[in-house]
Write a protein that holds these residues in place. Structure first.
Motif, short mmCIF file in Angstrom:
data_model
loop_
_atom_site.label_atom_id
_atom_site.label_comp_id
_atom_site.label_asym_id
_atom_site.label_seq_id
_atom_site.Cartn_x
_atom_site.Cartn_y
_atom_site.Cartn_z
N ASP A 126 0.76 -1.20 -0.08
CA ASP A 126 0.03 -0.02 0.12
C ASP A 126 0.78 1.20 0.00
OD1 ASP A 126 -2.39 -1.44 0.01
OD2 ASP A 126 -2.63 -1.26 2.06
N VAL A 127 1.91 1.26 0.97
CA VAL A 127 2.75 2.50 0.92
C VAL A 127 3.67 2.75 -0.42
CG1 VAL A 127 5.07 3.33 1.75
CG2 VAL A 127 3.31 2.31 3.31
N ASP A 128 4.04 1.51 -1.17
CA ASP A 128 4.42 1.62 -2.46
C ASP A 128 3.73 2.29 -3.54
OD1 ASP A 128 6.42 0.69 -4.58
OD2 ASP A 128 4.74 -0.38 -5.23
N ASP A 129 2.17 1.80 -3.39
CA ASP A 129 1.10 2.59 -4.28
C ASP A 129 1.01 3.92 -4.09
OD1 ASP A 129 0.83 -0.01 -5.72
OD2 ASP A 129 -0.71 -0.53 -4.71
N LEU A 130 1.06 4.15 -2.65
CA LEU A 130 0.80 5.44 -2.44
C LEU A 130 1.93 6.43 -2.76
CD1 LEU A 130 -1.37 7.06 -0.56
CD2 LEU A 130 0.07 6.64 1.44
N LEU A 131 3.02 6.13 -2.61
CA LEU A 131 4.36 6.95 -3.03
C LEU A 131 4.49 6.92 -4.57
CD1 LEU A 131 6.91 5.58 -0.40
CD2 LEU A 131 5.67 7.58 -0.65
N LYS A 132 4.00 6.07 -5.32
CA LYS A 132 3.98 6.15 -6.92
C LYS A 132 2.70 7.28 -6.97
CE LYS A 132 5.24 1.48 -7.92
NZ LYS A 132 4.99 0.00 -8.46
N GLU A 133 1.72 7.25 -6.48
CA GLU A 133 0.66 8.13 -6.80
C GLU A 133 1.20 9.49 -6.51
OE1 GLU A 133 -4.16 9.29 -5.33
OE2 GLU A 133 -3.13 7.42 -4.94
N TRP A 134 1.52 9.77 -5.28
CA TRP A 134 2.24 11.12 -4.85
C TRP A 134 3.27 11.57 -5.91
CZ3 TRP A 134 3.07 10.57 1.19
CH2 TRP A 134 1.84 10.38 1.86
N THR A 135 3.95 10.77 -6.31
CA THR A 135 5.14 11.40 -7.38
C THR A 135 4.24 11.76 -8.55
OG1 THR A 135 5.42 8.95 -8.09
CG2 THR A 135 6.82 9.84 -6.36
N ARG A 136 3.05 11.45 -8.86
CA ARG A 136 2.64 12.02 -10.19
C ARG A 136 1.67 13.05 -9.69
NH1 ARG A 136 1.90 6.13 -10.81
NH2 ARG A 136 0.02 6.32 -9.64
#
Length: 345
Positions: A80-90
């Motif tokens: 979940d953290v991995d998906d969250l950080l990917k979303e934030w970088t966009r």
């Protein structure tokens, strides 16, 4: 801290208007050389940070739990953290993207190289009957790509089989010995009961003895125990529901998986985080440090020792307790009156 600041947003604005000292301290060019009070855009950013970082606060509470199993759930949290950080970088917000990238660098430092990880964490995930190996492989491929995810999946599955082999060496000899003893005793009892007079019965015992020897041979080479792990991994996964208890599941299925259930019992007992256990013992690390108090080392040691004395003092009545505390405060104030460098407790 940010959440509290948002609540008192109006207080900052009121102080800016009514308190000259506040303006002198915090407005641009003030006594501390600050950049000024938060603007409307700053408050918008803070509110966004509070909303997004709330997840990490809740995650900390979940992984630091000590009254329930956590080792089998860490993969859900990490993915979940991995998906969250990917979303934030966009994100369209440059400040937000910068924060996400710095967080991503730390994330990859801890979770980017599987060679530096504790394989038992992944073994714990596979020992959750709702996950098993296929779920682990799916998450790996989603986080690290198909090729690297496949490689990581093979490493973790190999770690599971290696650990199972170690447990097999510990427990299979005991099980084999007890089984052989029971079989020999039962055969002797059958022989005594029949008097060994019936040829048909003798042939039946002879056949059964070969069967027992064959089963013992298979057990010694590991065929039966290996199939125990294979059988578990090849069975369909269990349905998930809110009150699912992984320890209860292994307790119920321990007759089917006698060795694997022992492995699950030990591995699932591991905590993900040591925060909960350390907080019980670490007064110096959790209460007094360079950021929480301006105390000399001698005074910090005295306070910890004094706290220990108070906790072991016999219970007193309300009036006695009040007088007792008053006397302690007076004596304590006199004892530290000459102590220098104390700002506060």
């Amino acid at each position: 801290m940010l959440q509290t600041a948002v609540v008192f947003q109006g207080v900052f604005e009121r102080y800016e208007v009514s308190d000259a000292d506040f303006r002198a301290d915090f407005l641009p060019g003030g006594s501390h050389g600050n950049t000024g009070l938060p603007s409307k855009s700053d408050w918008t950013v803070v509110e966004k940070f509070v909303k997004e970082l709330q997840y990490f606060y809740e995650l900390t509470l979940r992984v630091s739990g000590s009254l329930f199993v956590t080792s089998n759930t860490f993969l859900d949290e990490i993915s979940d953290v991995d998906d969250l950080l990917k979303e934030w970088t966009r994100s369209d917000d440059d400040a937000f993207v910068d924060m996400a990238r710095r967080m991503r660098a730390k994330f990859d430092k801890y979770w980017g190289n599987i060679d530096k990880m504790n394989m038992m964490l992944y073994v714990a995930v596979m020992l959750d009957p709702r996950h098993k190996f296929n779920y682990l492989l799916y998450v790996f491929k989603n986080m690290y790509g198909s090729e690297r995810g496949e490689m990581m999946g093979n490493l973790t599955k190999g770690a599971l089989y290696d650990t199972f082999e170690d447990y097999k060496k510990l427990y299979v000899s005991t099980n084999t010995t007890s089984t052989s003893s029971i079989s020999s005793s039962s055969m002797k009892m059958r022989g005594i009961a029949s008097g060994d007079s019936n040829d048909t019965d003798s042939e039946r015992v002879f056949v059964r003895s070969h069967r027992k020897k064959y089963q013992q041979m298979i057990s010694e080479i590991g065929g039966m125990d290996e199939s125990e792990l294979d059988m578990y991994l090849h069975e369909r996964i269990e349905k998930d529901y809110p009150k699912f208890d992984v320890l209860d599941w292994w307790k119920v299925h321990s007759p089917r998986f006698p060795i694997l259930s022992r492995l699950a019992r030990d591995v699932l007992a591991m905590p993900i985080s040591t925060v909960a256990s350390e907080s019980v013992f670490s007064t110096g690390g959790r209460i007094i440090d360079d950021f929480r108090a301006s105390l000399t080392p001698k005074m910090a040691q005295s306070l910890i020792c004094f706290q220990d004395w108070l906790r072991h003092n016999p219970m007193k009545s309300s009036e006695e307790d009040y007088d007792f505390i008053q006397n302690i405060e007076r004596d304590f104030s006199q004892s530290i009156g000459t102590e220098s460098g104390i700002i506060g407790i």
